[in-house]
Design a protein around this motif. Structure first.
Motif: not given
Length: 231
Positions: A128-142
Protein backbone atom coordinates in the motif's frame (compact mmCIF):
# COMPACT_ATOMS: atom_id res chain seq x y z
CA UNK A 1 22.33 9.43 -5.90
CA UNK A 2 20.93 6.15 -4.62
CA UNK A 3 22.95 6.46 -1.40
CA UNK A 4 21.72 10.02 -0.83
CA UNK A 5 18.11 9.02 -1.42
CA UNK A 6 18.46 6.00 0.85
CA UNK A 7 19.77 8.18 3.67
CA UNK A 8 16.99 10.72 3.19
CA UNK A 9 14.26 8.07 3.22
CA UNK A 10 15.57 6.17 6.23
CA UNK A 11 16.69 8.81 8.70
CA UNK A 12 14.66 11.96 8.05
CA UNK A 13 11.20 13.20 8.99
CA UNK A 14 8.22 12.37 6.79
CA UNK A 15 8.06 15.95 5.43
CA UNK A 16 11.73 15.91 4.49
CA UNK A 17 11.41 12.44 2.95
CA UNK A 18 8.49 13.69 0.84
CA UNK A 19 10.51 16.71 -0.29
CA UNK A 20 13.54 14.54 -1.11
CA UNK A 21 11.45 12.08 -3.12
CA UNK A 22 9.79 14.84 -5.12
CA UNK A 23 13.12 16.51 -5.80
CA UNK A 24 14.67 13.32 -7.14
CA UNK A 25 11.53 12.04 -8.92
CA UNK A 26 12.18 13.60 -12.38
CA UNK A 27 15.77 12.36 -12.44
CA UNK A 28 14.78 8.91 -11.21
CA UNK A 29 11.97 8.72 -13.75
CA UNK A 30 14.35 9.48 -16.63
CA UNK A 31 16.94 7.07 -15.26
CA UNK A 32 14.32 4.31 -14.93
CA UNK A 33 13.10 4.77 -18.49
CA UNK A 34 16.66 4.72 -19.84
CA UNK A 35 17.47 1.62 -17.78
CA UNK A 36 14.34 -0.16 -18.97
CA UNK A 37 15.06 0.82 -22.57
CA UNK A 38 18.48 -0.82 -22.54
CA UNK A 39 17.06 -3.83 -20.70
CA UNK A 40 14.52 -4.20 -23.51
CA UNK A 41 17.32 -4.30 -26.05
CA UNK A 42 18.60 -7.30 -24.14
CA UNK A 43 15.30 -9.11 -24.76
CA UNK A 44 13.33 -8.73 -21.49
CA UNK A 45 10.35 -6.92 -23.04
CA UNK A 46 7.91 -9.80 -23.35
CA UNK A 47 6.69 -10.03 -19.76
CA UNK A 48 6.25 -6.28 -19.48
CA UNK A 49 4.28 -6.12 -22.74
CA UNK A 50 2.03 -8.87 -21.44
CA UNK A 51 1.45 -6.93 -18.22
CA UNK A 52 0.68 -3.69 -20.04
CA UNK A 53 -1.63 -5.50 -22.46
CA UNK A 54 -3.56 -6.97 -19.52
CA UNK A 55 -3.75 -3.51 -18.00
CA UNK A 56 -5.22 -2.01 -21.19
CA UNK A 57 -7.76 -4.80 -21.40
CA UNK A 58 -8.90 -4.12 -17.85
CA UNK A 59 -9.12 -0.38 -18.44
CA UNK A 60 -11.39 -1.02 -21.43
CA UNK A 61 -13.59 -3.52 -19.64
CA UNK A 62 -17.07 -2.41 -18.66
CA UNK A 63 -18.61 -2.26 -15.20
CA UNK A 64 -21.10 -4.86 -16.35
CA UNK A 65 -18.29 -7.36 -16.94
CA UNK A 66 -16.87 -6.58 -13.53
CA UNK A 67 -20.20 -7.21 -11.81
CA UNK A 68 -20.72 -10.48 -13.65
CA UNK A 69 -17.21 -11.58 -12.75
CA UNK A 70 -17.89 -11.15 -9.04
CA UNK A 71 -21.58 -12.03 -8.87
CA UNK A 72 -22.77 -13.03 -5.40
CA UNK A 73 -19.30 -12.38 -4.00
CA UNK A 74 -17.82 -15.44 -5.70
CA UNK A 75 -14.47 -13.98 -6.71
CA UNK A 76 -12.63 -15.79 -9.48
CA UNK A 77 -8.97 -15.10 -8.76
CA UNK A 78 -7.90 -17.10 -11.80
CA UNK A 79 -9.31 -14.32 -14.00
CA UNK A 80 -9.41 -11.24 -11.80
CA UNK A 81 -11.46 -8.40 -13.26
CA UNK A 82 -10.88 -4.99 -11.76
CA UNK A 83 -10.37 -1.45 -12.94
CA UNK A 84 -7.09 0.09 -11.80
CA UNK A 85 -7.11 3.79 -11.02
CA UNK A 86 -3.54 4.49 -12.13
CA UNK A 87 -0.55 2.68 -13.58
CA UNK A 88 2.63 4.03 -12.04
CA UNK A 89 6.28 3.68 -13.01
CA UNK A 90 8.61 2.33 -10.33
CA UNK A 91 11.33 4.92 -9.82
CA UNK A 92 13.51 3.06 -7.38
CA UNK A 93 13.69 -0.06 -5.24
CA UNK A 94 16.23 -2.02 -3.23
CA UNK A 95 19.14 -1.52 -2.87
CA UNK A 96 18.69 2.17 -3.81
CA UNK A 97 15.79 2.40 -1.36
CA UNK A 98 15.21 0.28 1.77
CA UNK A 99 14.24 -3.32 1.14
CA UNK A 100 10.51 -4.06 0.96
CA UNK A 101 9.83 -0.49 -0.16
CA UNK A 102 9.15 0.87 -3.66
CA UNK A 103 9.34 4.48 -4.81
CA UNK A 104 6.80 5.19 -7.55
CA UNK A 105 5.98 8.10 -9.82
CA UNK A 106 2.83 10.21 -9.42
CA UNK A 107 1.66 12.21 -12.42
CA UNK A 108 0.29 15.75 -11.85
CA UNK A 109 -3.42 15.81 -11.12
CA UNK A 110 -3.64 12.32 -9.67
CA UNK A 111 -5.78 12.06 -6.55
CA UNK A 112 -3.78 9.17 -5.15
CA UNK A 113 -3.82 8.81 -1.39
CA UNK A 114 -2.19 6.95 1.46
CA UNK A 115 -3.70 3.48 1.82
CA UNK A 116 -4.28 2.79 -1.88
CA UNK A 117 -3.40 -0.81 -2.76
CA UNK A 118 -0.48 -1.57 -5.09
CA UNK A 119 -1.13 -4.41 -7.55
CA UNK A 120 1.56 -6.07 -9.67
CA UNK A 121 1.33 -8.19 -12.82
CA UNK A 122 -2.40 -7.77 -13.17
CA UNK A 123 -3.53 -9.39 -9.92
CA UNK A 124 -0.85 -9.70 -7.21
CA UNK A 125 -1.38 -7.60 -4.09
CA UNK A 126 2.03 -6.40 -2.93
CA UNK A 127 1.46 -3.45 -0.59
CA UNK A 128 0.00 0.00 0.00
CA UNK A 129 0.97 3.64 -0.33
CA UNK A 130 2.46 4.58 3.03
CA UNK A 131 3.78 8.07 2.28
CA UNK A 132 3.35 10.45 -0.62
CA UNK A 133 4.33 13.81 -2.00
CA UNK A 134 3.23 15.73 -5.09
CA UNK A 135 5.33 13.81 -7.63
CA UNK A 136 6.14 10.50 -5.97
CA UNK A 137 4.91 8.04 -3.37
CA UNK A 138 6.32 5.30 -1.18
CA UNK A 139 4.89 1.79 -1.36
CA UNK A 140 5.43 -0.29 1.77
CA UNK A 141 5.28 -3.95 0.77
CA UNK A 142 3.31 -6.51 2.77
CA UNK A 143 6.66 -8.15 3.52
CA UNK A 144 8.00 -5.05 5.30
CA UNK A 145 9.47 -6.24 8.63
CA UNK A 146 6.87 -6.63 11.40
CA UNK A 147 3.98 -5.36 9.25
CA UNK A 148 0.70 -7.27 9.69
CA UNK A 149 -1.92 -7.90 7.01
CA UNK A 150 -5.20 -9.80 7.17
CA UNK A 151 -5.40 -12.43 4.42
CA UNK A 152 -7.26 -15.57 3.37
CA UNK A 153 -5.96 -19.15 3.28
CA UNK A 154 -7.77 -20.58 0.27
CA UNK A 155 -7.54 -24.30 1.10
CA UNK A 156 -8.88 -24.01 4.66
CA UNK A 157 -11.19 -21.07 3.94
CA UNK A 158 -10.07 -19.13 7.01
CA UNK A 159 -8.67 -15.72 7.82
CA UNK A 160 -4.99 -15.50 8.70
CA UNK A 161 -2.61 -12.73 9.70
CA UNK A 162 0.47 -12.32 7.53
CA UNK A 163 3.59 -10.94 9.20
CA UNK A 164 6.31 -9.31 7.13
CA UNK A 165 9.75 -10.89 7.49
CA UNK A 166 11.69 -8.60 5.16
CA UNK A 167 13.42 -9.58 1.92
CA UNK A 168 10.01 -10.20 0.24
CA UNK A 169 9.22 -12.95 2.77
CA UNK A 170 6.05 -13.35 4.82
CA UNK A 171 4.82 -15.83 7.41
CA UNK A 172 1.72 -16.82 9.38
CA UNK A 173 0.89 -19.31 12.11
CA UNK A 174 -1.79 -22.00 12.22
CA UNK A 175 -2.95 -24.68 14.65
CA UNK A 176 -1.42 -28.01 13.73
CA UNK A 177 -4.79 -29.55 12.93
CA UNK A 178 -5.49 -27.01 10.12
CA UNK A 179 -4.52 -28.51 6.78
CA UNK A 180 -2.06 -26.59 4.63
CA UNK A 181 0.36 -27.74 1.94
CA UNK A 182 3.26 -26.29 -0.01
CA UNK A 183 1.83 -24.52 -3.05
CA UNK A 184 -1.45 -23.47 -1.37
CA UNK A 185 -2.50 -19.97 -2.35
CA UNK A 186 -2.88 -17.02 -0.03
CA UNK A 187 -5.38 -14.37 -1.14
CA UNK A 188 -5.94 -10.83 0.02
CA UNK A 189 -8.81 -10.23 2.40
CA UNK A 190 -10.18 -7.51 0.11
CA UNK A 191 -12.95 -7.09 -2.43
CA UNK A 192 -12.05 -8.00 -5.09
CA UNK A 193 -9.51 -10.50 -3.87
CA UNK A 194 -5.98 -10.64 -5.22
CA UNK A 195 -3.27 -13.26 -5.02
CA UNK A 196 -0.63 -12.55 -2.38
CA UNK A 197 1.56 -15.63 -2.72
CA UNK A 198 1.94 -19.38 -2.30
CA UNK A 199 3.03 -21.46 0.66
CA UNK A 200 6.73 -22.17 0.32
CA UNK A 201 7.66 -23.92 3.56
CA UNK A 202 5.96 -25.30 6.69
CA UNK A 203 7.81 -25.49 10.00
CA UNK A 204 6.51 -27.64 12.86
CA UNK A 205 7.95 -28.34 16.31
CA UNK A 206 6.65 -31.09 18.62
CA UNK A 207 6.51 -28.71 21.58
CA UNK A 208 4.66 -25.94 19.74
CA UNK A 209 0.86 -26.22 19.19
CA UNK A 210 1.19 -23.92 16.17
CA UNK A 211 2.97 -24.44 12.89
CA UNK A 212 4.74 -21.61 11.11
CA UNK A 213 4.05 -21.20 7.41
CA UNK A 214 6.39 -19.25 5.10
CA UNK A 215 5.50 -17.71 1.76
CA UNK A 216 6.94 -15.35 -0.83
CA UNK A 217 5.53 -13.10 -3.52
CA UNK A 218 5.14 -14.95 -6.84
CA UNK A 219 7.08 -12.31 -8.78
CA UNK A 220 10.66 -11.16 -9.27
CA UNK A 221 10.75 -7.55 -8.12
CA UNK A 222 13.92 -6.89 -10.10
CA UNK A 223 11.88 -7.29 -13.29
CA UNK A 224 8.89 -5.27 -12.07
CA UNK A 225 8.52 -1.88 -13.77
CA UNK A 226 4.98 -0.74 -13.05
CA UNK A 227 2.39 -1.11 -10.32
CA UNK A 228 -1.32 -0.42 -10.53
CA UNK A 229 -3.00 1.63 -7.81
CA UNK A 230 -6.44 0.55 -6.62
CA UNK A 231 -8.74 2.11 -3.99
Amino acid sequence: MGIILLAALRFSSENFRSWARDMFAPVLSLASKVRYFFADIGGSKISELESKNAELMRENSSFKEKILGFEAGAINTENIQYIPKYSSLILSQAPSTPYDVLLINLDPGWDAKVGMKAIARGGIYIGQISEMGTRSAMIKLLSYPASETEAWLERAGINITLVGEGGYNLKFSLPKDVQVEVGDRILSNTSPQFVVGEVEKINEKPTNPLKEVMLRFPINFKNLRYVELVD
